[in-house]
Design a protein around this motif. Structure first.
Motif, PDB file in Angstrom:
ATOM      1  N   GLY A 156      -0.842  -7.704 -16.252  1.00 32.39           N
ATOM      2  CA  GLY A 156      -0.974  -8.315 -17.104  1.00 32.39           C
ATOM      3  C   GLY A 156      -1.800  -9.416 -17.154  1.00 32.39           C
ATOM      4  O   GLY A 156      -2.114 -10.468 -18.001  1.00 32.39           O
ATOM      5  N   GLU A 157      -2.677  -9.543 -16.197  1.00 32.05           N
ATOM      6  CA  GLU A 157      -3.755 -10.476 -15.999  1.00 32.05           C
ATOM      7  C   GLU A 157      -4.811 -10.288 -17.106  1.00 32.05           C
ATOM      8  O   GLU A 157      -4.901  -9.026 -17.342  1.00 32.05           O
ATOM      9  CB  GLU A 157      -4.522 -10.390 -14.522  1.00 32.05           C
ATOM     10  N   PRO A 158      -5.352 -11.358 -17.601  1.00 33.96           N
ATOM     11  CA  PRO A 158      -6.472 -11.071 -18.607  1.00 33.96           C
ATOM     12  C   PRO A 158      -7.586 -10.358 -17.811  1.00 33.96           C
ATOM     13  O   PRO A 158      -7.702 -10.096 -16.681  1.00 33.96           O
ATOM     14  CB  PRO A 158      -7.141 -12.476 -18.826  1.00 33.96           C
ATOM     15  N   LEU A 159      -8.280  -9.413 -18.708  1.00 32.62           N
ATOM     16  CA  LEU A 159      -9.462  -8.662 -18.304  1.00 32.62           C
ATOM     17  C   LEU A 159     -10.642  -9.648 -18.281  1.00 32.62           C
ATOM     18  O   LEU A 159     -11.152 -10.121 -19.181  1.00 32.62           O
ATOM     19  CB  LEU A 159      -9.831  -7.639 -19.594  1.00 32.62           C
ATOM     20  N   ASP A 160     -10.949 -10.090 -16.762  1.00 32.92           N
ATOM     21  CA  ASP A 160     -12.005 -10.979 -16.603  1.00 32.92           C
ATOM     22  C   ASP A 160     -13.331 -10.269 -16.404  1.00 32.92           C
ATOM     23  O   ASP A 160     -13.617  -9.497 -15.509  1.00 32.92           O
ATOM     24  CB  ASP A 160     -11.460 -11.700 -15.365  1.00 32.92           C
ATOM     25  N   THR A 161     -14.088 -10.641 -17.565  1.00 34.27           N
ATOM     26  CA  THR A 161     -15.475 -10.168 -17.503  1.00 34.27           C
ATOM     27  C   THR A 161     -16.224 -10.443 -16.126  1.00 34.27           C
ATOM     28  O   THR A 161     -17.289  -9.702 -15.780  1.00 34.27           O
ATOM     29  CB  THR A 161     -16.372 -10.507 -18.746  1.00 34.27           C
ATOM     30  N   ASP A 162     -16.111 -11.469 -15.544  1.00 34.21           N
ATOM     31  CA  ASP A 162     -16.630 -11.848 -14.403  1.00 34.21           C
ATOM     32  C   ASP A 162     -16.583 -10.933 -13.157  1.00 34.21           C
ATOM     33  O   ASP A 162     -17.280 -10.806 -12.194  1.00 34.21           O
ATOM     34  CB  ASP A 162     -16.343 -13.274 -13.883  1.00 34.21           C
ATOM     35  N   GLN A 163     -15.337 -10.178 -13.489  1.00 31.12           N
ATOM     36  CA  GLN A 163     -15.236  -9.140 -12.300  1.00 31.12           C
ATOM     37  C   GLN A 163     -15.674  -7.733 -12.645  1.00 31.12           C
ATOM     38  O   GLN A 163     -15.595  -6.764 -11.876  1.00 31.12           O
ATOM     39  CB  GLN A 163     -13.616  -8.851 -12.265  1.00 31.12           C
ATOM     40  N   HIS A 164     -16.604  -7.627 -13.662  1.00 28.56           N
ATOM     41  CA  HIS A 164     -17.158  -6.440 -14.002  1.00 28.56           C
ATOM     42  C   HIS A 164     -18.697  -6.384 -14.490  1.00 28.56           C
ATOM     43  O   HIS A 164     -19.277  -5.685 -15.387  1.00 28.56           O
ATOM     44  CB  HIS A 164     -16.503  -5.730 -15.363  1.00 28.56           C
TER      45      HIS A 164
END
Length: 420
Positions: free
Chosen positions: A306-314
């Motif tokens: 349920g965590e946000p999809l963090d663009t910094d991780q991709h």
């Protein structure tokens, strides 16, 4: 004849001869002055504001209002005479003036509570002075009582008109500010020049933050998120390629959530199927927006917790998708030694080579990653060494292989959307 108000109907019951009316009218300057003095002393919002020309202007307005009240009484007394004017007529300009007063007080930033407090004080002081005069003149007690009822009803109508003016002004200002905020939001997302953004921010009365972070989430989740975010968060409800089919999405621009505060933003967006862009200097919020759009287009799976999809991780996926054709060409070239093999064999060896590169040749880790026996990994790598030869030890070749196979083997580069 125009419809008469309750105040007009009460005025018709009062018997007030011309002498009494004249004496009361002579008192108006004194009553107005004492009324303003009491308001400035008792209502904090007006303390120190009603001075000089402003005080003279307001005193004159009070005199006119009280004069209209006396005119209403006198005109009602003569309303049954032939060709008498409409007894409701004096109220019209008085109510319009009261409405304008309320509107002006809203523009000045004073609350409706302060305005009503001023009316209460004004009604008390005005009646105290007028009552003393009517008793001194010798009006009967019943007439004095009628006079009091009429005066307070009249002031009630004036205060109601002022409240309406105040509310309408706030609604008008609110609508204008919402339009200005919507315009600013679109300009930020489009990447307008900073001088344009500065003017729009000032027009919208929006405090400029240090950074803005873009978040994308379903429209249905918007209200709950906004209730927990900074009150100056901007929003846009435009169409976005995200969410379930037919689901409307919203874009948020959240002020000053950089550094350690990013974790706080992630907690607020927990469970809301959000995509979180990077924090950027406020005038470059379009960069955060474009990052979100690109990650959504890549179709990256959202975290299961349920965590946000963090663009910094991709960032790697984003970088590799920057030139789709170049990545496809590179993958085709580095996989050329496998081109003559059966499709299923080529896929197994490609998958093994990718895992071997990512795990730096650790056979047990590769086996665990692929759910196969370590001996299977050894056998497949023997095949790959025969096909690739020295390229599996050449640094440049290893770099090309790593970049080409960085994305999962099941996602061919041709399926990646172009950069937005």
């Amino acid at each position: 004849m125009a419809e008469t108000s309750g105040t007009t109907n009460r005025a018709a019951r009062i018997e007030l001869d011309e002498r009494v009316a004249h004496e009361l009218r002579d008192l108006l300057p004194l009553v107005a002055g004492r009324t303003i003095t009491a308001i400035t002393a008792e209502v904090p919002s007006y303390s120190g504001t009603l001075t000089g020309q402003m005080r003279d202007k307001i005193e004159n307005a009070v005199q006119i209002a009280l004069g209209t009240f006396l005119q209403l009484v006198e005109q009602s007394r003569t309303a049954d005479r032939p060709q008498a004017s409409d007894p409701s007529t004096p109220l019209v300009p008085a109510l319009e003036a009261a409405y304008a007063l309320g509107s002006g007080e809203a523009r000045s930033g004073r609350s409706v509570d302060a305005l009503l407090a001023a009316y209460r004080v004004g009604a008390r002081v005005s009646w105290r002075e007028m009552a003393a005069a009517t008793v001194a003149i010798g009006l009967p007690a019943a007439t004095v009582a009628e006079f009091a009822e009429l005066m307070f009803a009249y002031i009630d109508e004036l205060s109601a008109a002022s409240v309406a003016g105040h509310a309408d002004e706030l609604a008008s200002v609110g609508r204008a500010r919402r339009r200005n905020l919507e315009r600013l939001t679109q300009q930020l997302l489009l990447g307008e020049p900073e001088e344009v953004l500065q003017r729009s921010a000032k027009r919208a009365d929006w405090p400029v933050p240090q950074t803005l972070t873009v978040a994308l989430l379903p429209q249905a989740k918007l209200r709950g998120a906004l209730a927990l975010l900074d009150e100056h968060t901007l929003e846009s409800s435009e169409e976005m390629p995200a969410g379930e089919p037919g689901e409307e999405t919203a874009v948020l621009l959240v002020p000053d959530m950089h550094g350690d505060r990013r974790r706080q933003l992630a907690r607020v967006l927990q469970g809301r199927r959000a995509v979180l862009g990077p924090a950027r200097p406020w005038s470059r919020a379009c960069s955060s927006y474009r990052r979100v759009v690109r990650v959504v287009a890549l179709g990256i799976t959202r975290p299961a917790d349920g965590e946000p999809l963090d663009t910094d991780q991709h960032l790697s996926e984003l970088l590799l998708s920057a030139d789709v054709e170049a990545l496809a060409d590179l993958r085709t070239r580095v996989l050329q030694p496998l081109a003559e093999l059966p499709a299923a064999t080529a896929e197994r060896l490609t998958e093994t080579l990718r895992s071997w590169l990512l795990h730096q040749g650790r056979r047990d880790d590769v086996a665990a990653d692929l759910f196969v026996h370590p001996q299977t990994v050894r056998y497949r790598m023997g095949q790959l060494r025969q096909l690739y030869g020295e390229r599996l030890t050449d640094p440049r070749s290893l770099l090309d292989l790593t970049v080409a196979l960085a994305l999962p083997v099941g996602i061919p580069p041709a399926s990646i959307a172009p950069a937005g």
